[in-house]
Every structure is written in structure tokens, then in C-alpha cells.
Enzyme design. Sequence first.
Site, PDB file in Angstrom:
ATOM      1  N   ILE A  38      12.052  -5.693  -7.471  1.00 47.90           N
ATOM      2  CA  ILE A  38      11.833  -5.771  -6.034  1.00 47.90           C
ATOM      3  C   ILE A  38      10.386  -5.326  -5.878  1.00 47.90           C
ATOM      4  O   ILE A  38      10.077  -4.152  -6.077  1.00 47.90           O
ATOM      5  CB  ILE A  38      12.775  -4.829  -5.254  1.00 47.90           C
ATOM      6  CG1 ILE A  38      14.200  -5.373  -5.322  1.00 47.90           C
ATOM      7  CG2 ILE A  38      12.335  -4.746  -3.791  1.00 47.90           C
ATOM      8  CD1 ILE A  38      15.219  -4.470  -4.640  1.00 47.90           C
ATOM      9  N   PRO A  39       9.495  -6.274  -5.604  1.00 49.12           N
ATOM     10  CA  PRO A  39       8.040  -6.020  -5.696  1.00 49.12           C
ATOM     11  C   PRO A  39       7.477  -5.160  -4.583  1.00 49.12           C
ATOM     12  O   PRO A  39       6.703  -5.625  -3.754  1.00 49.12           O
ATOM     13  CB  PRO A  39       7.453  -7.431  -5.661  1.00 49.12           C
ATOM     14  CG  PRO A  39       8.429  -8.199  -4.835  1.00 49.12           C
ATOM     15  CD  PRO A  39       9.787  -7.632  -5.158  1.00 49.12           C
ATOM     16  N   CYS A  40       7.837  -3.891  -4.598  1.00 51.75           N
ATOM     17  CA  CYS A  40       7.362  -2.997  -3.550  1.00 51.75           C
ATOM     18  C   CYS A  40       5.860  -2.767  -3.672  1.00 51.75           C
ATOM     19  O   CYS A  40       5.237  -2.254  -2.741  1.00 51.75           O
ATOM     20  CB  CYS A  40       8.113  -1.670  -3.588  1.00 51.75           C
ATOM     21  SG  CYS A  40       8.075  -0.857  -5.178  1.00 51.75           S
ATOM     22  N   HIS A  41       5.280  -3.167  -4.786  1.00 54.81           N
ATOM     23  CA  HIS A  41       3.833  -3.003  -4.931  1.00 54.81           C
ATOM     24  C   HIS A  41       3.077  -3.978  -4.030  1.00 54.81           C
ATOM     25  O   HIS A  41       1.883  -3.843  -3.834  1.00 54.81           O
ATOM     26  CB  HIS A  41       3.430  -3.215  -6.392  1.00 54.81           C
ATOM     27  CG  HIS A  41       3.804  -4.550  -6.947  1.00 54.81           C
ATOM     28  ND1 HIS A  41       5.068  -4.827  -7.422  1.00 54.81           N
ATOM     29  CD2 HIS A  41       3.096  -5.689  -7.068  1.00 54.81           C
ATOM     30  CE1 HIS A  41       5.101  -6.089  -7.833  1.00 54.81           C
ATOM     31  NE2 HIS A  41       3.941  -6.635  -7.618  1.00 54.81           N
TER      32      HIS A  41
END
Length: 165
Positions: free
Chosen positions: A131-134
Amino acid sequence: MPVLSMPGNATTHEVDTSWGTIRVTADDGKVTGCILSRLDTMPAVPFSAEVYGHDRIARFVVGTLAGRKRKVPALGNLIGTDFQHKVWDAIASIQFGETMSYTELAKTIGRSTACRAVANACGANPVPLFIPCHRVVGANGALGGFSAGLAWKRLLLAAEGYQSN
DNA sequence: CGGCAGGAGTGAG
DNA sequence: CTCACTCCTGCCG
């Protein structure tokens, strides 16, 4: 006898990198956890990693860190509140190479003023990278934060072509 | 430019 | 239960 969740087929996928070992846990092939070594400061060595074999999950991790677009493996049931799941779903919809600010993300889930709560939910993300929270950054172009250390966030964003500052 | 409220969740006291 | 803190931000002085 209490009935707890019965582990189906739990697996652990480790990736050795110059920045530390990345450990991913999965259940029946579905990703349930991702632990990055905590980097409080930028490592002196450049990032590098190798994958052994054809482990799809491990290859996703290395590919993502190298800035290669890859299909995200299936995710298992993640534990979180309604609010957190909404935030994570919204994050998952951010396309490779794109970013969204905490405020924008808050709006997409109908909580326009909850940018701070959104940030908190990002930090609670059990599967960073998957989950690409970056890809969630400050509205002013600042990076915000990252639970495992900003070095990772910088690496990921740089790999995807994002110019910070 | 500094200060503050707002918003969900967690942990300490 | 209250308070403090956390991957933030627009407003108001």
C-alpha cells in the site's frame, strides 16, 4: 476452546538489501505484513538488493524499490478501523509515479479536514510498499514522514521520478 | 512568520 | 477519563 484465526499457509519472504533486511509475511500468498529496517538517518551506502529465485512477493519489493512498475500482489485481511481501511484503499488507488497530498486524500474519503488523521492512518499501514503510503506527501511539496524512516520514502519517490523540494 | 484548531488512534498516567 | 503525541494544513493575527 476459543476459535482464533486459523493460519492457512503462512510464509515469510526476506529480501537482503544494503539498507537492511526487508521481511514480508503472507498467508496463502496474500501479503499481510511488511517490515522495513528503521532508518533514522540516510545510509552511507547506496541502495542495492538481490532476489533469490522467482518469489513474486520478493520481486515486487525489489522492483518497487528500483522504480520499476509492478503489479501489486494480493493483500490479505489487514487489521484496522473503518477509517484506516478507507485511507488505505484510497492510497492503493494512487498510480505509480503519482503522488497525492494528505489533504487531497482526506477529501477523497469525505473527510476534507482530517488530513492529520489521514497521516496517522498512513503511519499505521501494516504493508508499506504494497500500500504505497510513500506516495502521500505534504501539500507544500514536503515529504511528510515515514514510519520506517524518511530515507526509504526518499528512495521510493526518487525511484518513481518524484522531485522533492 | 508563528500559533492554533481540527480529526482519528494509541499509549501513558 | 484526560492528556500528549503523531507521516498535516489552512486560517488568522
